[in-house]
Design a protein around this motif. Structure first.
Motif, PDB file in Angstrom:
ATOM      1  N   ALA A  67       7.834  -4.749   8.262  1.00 57.63           N
ATOM      2  CA  ALA A  67       6.722  -4.532   7.337  1.00 57.63           C
ATOM      3  C   ALA A  67       5.527  -3.891   8.042  1.00 57.63           C
ATOM      4  CB  ALA A  67       6.309  -5.855   6.697  1.00 57.63           C
ATOM      5  N   ARG A  68       5.248  -4.311   9.276  1.00 57.09           N
ATOM      6  CA  ARG A  68       4.113  -3.750  10.015  1.00 57.09           C
ATOM      7  C   ARG A  68       4.321  -2.276  10.335  1.00 57.09           C
ATOM      8  NH1 ARG A  68       4.531  -8.491  13.404  1.00 57.09           N
ATOM      9  NH2 ARG A  68       3.037 -10.080  12.741  1.00 57.09           N
ATOM     10  N   ASP A  69       5.570  -1.869  10.467  1.00 55.95           N
ATOM     11  CA  ASP A  69       5.844  -0.469  10.798  1.00 55.95           C
ATOM     12  C   ASP A  69       5.544   0.481   9.639  1.00 55.95           C
ATOM     13  OD1 ASP A  69       6.633  -1.152  13.332  1.00 55.95           O
ATOM     14  OD2 ASP A  69       8.782  -1.140  12.900  1.00 55.95           O
ATOM     15  N   VAL A  70       5.328  -0.056   8.447  1.00 51.67           N
ATOM     16  CA  VAL A  70       4.973   0.783   7.296  1.00 51.67           C
ATOM     17  C   VAL A  70       3.485   1.110   7.374  1.00 51.67           C
ATOM     18  CG1 VAL A  70       4.820   0.905   4.779  1.00 51.67           C
ATOM     19  CG2 VAL A  70       6.769  -0.240   5.869  1.00 51.67           C
ATOM     20  N   PRO A  71       3.101   2.379   7.343  1.00 51.58           N
ATOM     21  CA  PRO A  71       1.683   2.749   7.404  1.00 51.58           C
ATOM     22  C   PRO A  71       0.897   2.120   6.247  1.00 51.58           C
ATOM     23  CG  PRO A  71       3.079   4.678   7.708  1.00 51.58           C
ATOM     24  CD  PRO A  71       3.980   3.568   7.283  1.00 51.58           C
ATOM     25  N   GLY A  72      -0.319   1.674   6.532  1.00 53.13           N
ATOM     26  CA  GLY A  72      -1.159   1.097   5.495  1.00 53.13           C
ATOM     27  C   GLY A  72      -0.907  -0.375   5.240  1.00 53.13           C
ATOM     28  N   VAL A  73      -0.029  -1.005   6.025  1.00 48.84           N
ATOM     29  CA  VAL A  73       0.287  -2.427   5.864  1.00 48.84           C
ATOM     30  C   VAL A  73      -0.288  -3.189   7.050  1.00 48.84           C
ATOM     31  CG1 VAL A  73       2.120  -4.148   5.710  1.00 48.84           C
ATOM     32  CG2 VAL A  73       2.366  -1.953   4.549  1.00 48.84           C
ATOM     33  N   GLU A  74      -1.028  -4.270   6.764  1.00 44.68           N
ATOM     34  CA  GLU A  74      -1.659  -5.061   7.819  1.00 44.68           C
ATOM     35  C   GLU A  74      -1.490  -6.551   7.548  1.00 44.68           C
ATOM     36  OE1 GLU A  74      -5.714  -3.784   7.658  1.00 44.68           O
ATOM     37  OE2 GLU A  74      -5.379  -2.057   8.956  1.00 44.68           O
ATOM     38  N   THR A 132      -0.768  -0.277  -3.186  1.00 43.27           N
ATOM     39  CA  THR A 132       0.427  -1.014  -3.590  1.00 43.27           C
ATOM     40  C   THR A 132       1.482  -0.095  -4.194  1.00 43.27           C
ATOM     41  OG1 THR A 132      -0.570  -1.494  -5.745  1.00 43.27           O
ATOM     42  CG2 THR A 132      -0.830  -3.155  -4.001  1.00 43.27           C
ATOM     43  N   HIS A 133       1.058   0.922  -4.917  1.00 44.99           N
ATOM     44  CA  HIS A 133       2.007   1.816  -5.587  1.00 44.99           C
ATOM     45  C   HIS A 133       2.871   2.555  -4.570  1.00 44.99           C
ATOM     46  CE1 HIS A 133       3.668   4.447  -8.656  1.00 44.99           C
ATOM     47  NE2 HIS A 133       3.358   5.492  -7.893  1.00 44.99           N
ATOM     48  N   THR A 134       2.281   2.964  -3.445  1.00 45.58           N
ATOM     49  CA  THR A 134       3.008   3.739  -2.441  1.00 45.58           C
ATOM     50  C   THR A 134       3.658   2.856  -1.390  1.00 45.58           C
ATOM     51  OG1 THR A 134       1.460   5.582  -2.726  1.00 45.58           O
ATOM     52  CG2 THR A 134       2.809   5.567  -0.710  1.00 45.58           C
ATOM     53  N   ARG A 135       2.916   1.842  -0.915  1.00 46.56           N
ATOM     54  CA  ARG A 135       3.375   1.076   0.246  1.00 46.56           C
ATOM     55  C   ARG A 135       4.434   0.024  -0.082  1.00 46.56           C
ATOM     56  NH1 ARG A 135       1.545   4.956   3.411  1.00 46.56           N
ATOM     57  NH2 ARG A 135      -0.743   5.078   3.468  1.00 46.56           N
ATOM     58  N   LEU A 136       4.314  -0.644  -1.222  1.00 43.74           N
ATOM     59  CA  LEU A 136       5.240  -1.734  -1.504  1.00 43.74           C
ATOM     60  C   LEU A 136       6.699  -1.290  -1.595  1.00 43.74           C
ATOM     61  CD1 LEU A 136       3.312  -4.107  -3.921  1.00 43.74           C
ATOM     62  CD2 LEU A 136       3.450  -4.097  -1.428  1.00 43.74           C
ATOM     63  N   PRO A 137       7.008  -0.164  -2.255  1.00 44.04           N
ATOM     64  CA  PRO A 137       8.409   0.284  -2.222  1.00 44.04           C
ATOM     65  C   PRO A 137       8.909   0.544  -0.806  1.00 44.04           C
ATOM     66  CG  PRO A 137       7.216   1.412  -3.970  1.00 44.04           C
ATOM     67  CD  PRO A 137       6.191   0.686  -3.153  1.00 44.04           C
ATOM     68  N   GLN A 138       8.006   1.035   0.073  1.00 45.34           N
ATOM     69  CA  GLN A 138       8.401   1.279   1.456  1.00 45.34           C
ATOM     70  C   GLN A 138       8.668  -0.035   2.187  1.00 45.34           C
ATOM     71  OE1 GLN A 138       5.119   3.561   3.003  1.00 45.34           O
ATOM     72  NE2 GLN A 138       5.743   5.456   1.983  1.00 45.34           N
ATOM     73  N   VAL A 139       7.828  -1.040   1.939  1.00 47.91           N
ATOM     74  CA  VAL A 139       8.027  -2.356   2.554  1.00 47.91           C
ATOM     75  C   VAL A 139       9.344  -2.960   2.079  1.00 47.91           C
ATOM     76  CG1 VAL A 139       7.184  -4.731   2.654  1.00 47.91           C
ATOM     77  CG2 VAL A 139       5.581  -2.824   2.883  1.00 47.91           C
ATOM     78  N   GLU A 140       9.590  -2.904   0.770  1.00 46.58           N
ATOM     79  CA  GLU A 140      10.821  -3.475   0.220  1.00 46.58           C
ATOM     80  C   GLU A 140      12.048  -2.773   0.787  1.00 46.58           C
ATOM     81  OE1 GLU A 140      10.390  -3.194  -3.974  1.00 46.58           O
ATOM     82  OE2 GLU A 140       8.841  -4.732  -4.092  1.00 46.58           O
ATOM     83  N   ALA A 141      11.972  -1.454   0.928  1.00 50.21           N
ATOM     84  CA  ALA A 141      13.099  -0.703   1.475  1.00 50.21           C
ATOM     85  C   ALA A 141      13.343  -1.080   2.936  1.00 50.21           C
ATOM     86  CB  ALA A 141      12.846   0.798   1.352  1.00 50.21           C
ATOM     87  N   ALA A 142      12.258  -1.234   3.714  1.00 48.92           N
ATOM     88  CA  ALA A 142      12.391  -1.563   5.136  1.00 48.92           C
ATOM     89  C   ALA A 142      13.005  -2.945   5.329  1.00 48.92           C
ATOM     90  CB  ALA A 142      11.026  -1.484   5.820  1.00 48.92           C
TER      91      ALA A 142
END
Length: 295
Positions: free
Chosen positions: A34-41, A59-69
């Motif tokens: 999750a930390r490796d996703v930009p914009g997540v802290e 949330t619109h951009t980052r959450l799908p990336q977090v879920e995928a990771a």
């Protein structure tokens, strides 16, 4: 809720329930992904409550990336605080957003896994005394820990954050006491060397390997998608490595005619187990403080 210093004023706090965790290393891998996703802290994964919290700038951009990771690692995420119609902001700690996988068949499979782990954990404790093996005794803790974590996850469906945290705290303390007991007994064996029975020791370890494979086979039909299928084999692989380490230790005990391989493996396995136990206790205390603050 007060945001930590590293989270900016524009960041939004998001919570997920995590399915598939059973150890401290699982939580660490999820946090890193999750930390490796930009914009997540400020990523924090609690083993006690099985909840991940984080701050995101979009949330619109980052959450799908977090879920995928995280899904790529073999875990399932269910968001707990999704926006509600009408702007209400009810507490979501008691809500599980996706129970489609908790079917009667899945519950039965979980109960089978609990019984396999706890049952063989108790049997392996007896076997450790019969074989005089500290490594078997340490490996039995892994079975008891997996069984109790699965049991907690099974009975805690629908519980609030505080109730889950209290149950996890008791579990963590109990497992920690067992781990300390194994370390003390192993240290005593260092002073009073006693060579274990290698064939009995290896036999119990091989059966332990078979039990882990059976537990995986029971769960596989109830897993959703390829990611969760990978999670089953990931956990089985990690457990099997511990079982095979005991088998190797038994072979070395026979080959070297000394108890040191058994003692070394026991120290390593018990140490890792205590690390997981401490993580459960730490997360449970943190969740209790969060629940009191919310109240």
């Amino acid at each position: 809720m007060t945001l930590s210093a590293s989270a900016t004023d524009g960041d939004e706090l998001v919570r997920f329930r995590v399915t598939g965790m059973d150890c401290a290393s699982c939580a660490a891998k999820i946090e890193k992904a999750a930390r490796d996703v930009p914009g997540v802290e400020d990523v924090k994964v609690s083993i006690a409550s099985q909840i991940m919290t984080l701050h995101v700038d979009d949330t619109h951009t980052r959450l799908p990336q977090v879920e995928a990771a995280v899904t790529a690692l073999g875990y399932q995420l269910d968001r707990l605080d999704a926006p509600k119609v009408g702007g209400t902001d009810d507490d979501d700690d008691d809500r599980i957003p996706d129970l489609s996988h908790v079917t009667p068949g899945y519950r039965r499979a979980l109960w089978i896994v609990v019984l396999l782990n706890v049952g063989y954990g108790m049997a392996e404790i007896v076997g450790s005394f019969l074989a005089g093996s500290q490594a078997l005794q340490a490996d039995s803790l892994d079975f008891l820990g997996d069984g109790l974590i699965s049991f907690l996850g099974l009975i805690a469906i629908g519980w609030g954050l505080a109730a889950r945290a209290r149950a996890a705290l008791v579990q963590g303390i109990f497992l920690g006491v067992l781990g300390v007991g194994v370390l003390v007994a192993t240290a005593y064996r260092v002073l009073v060397l006693h060579q274990p029975e290698p064939f009995l020791m290896g036999g119990f370890a091989i059966v332990a390997f078979i039990v882990n494979v059976l537990a995986a086979l029971v769960l596989i039909p109830h897993r959703k998608g390829d990611a969760n299928m990978r999670a089953v084999w990931l956990f089985s692989r990690n457990d099997a490595i511990g079982n095979l380490a005991v088998v190797v230790a038994a072979a070395l005990v026979w080959w070297t005619a000394t108890p040191w391989p058994d003692l070394i493996v026991a120290f390593i396995v018990a140490g890792l187990f205590l690390q997981s136990s401490w993580s459960i206790i730490r997360d449970a205390r943190s969740d209790l403080r969060q629940a009191r603050a919310a109240a």
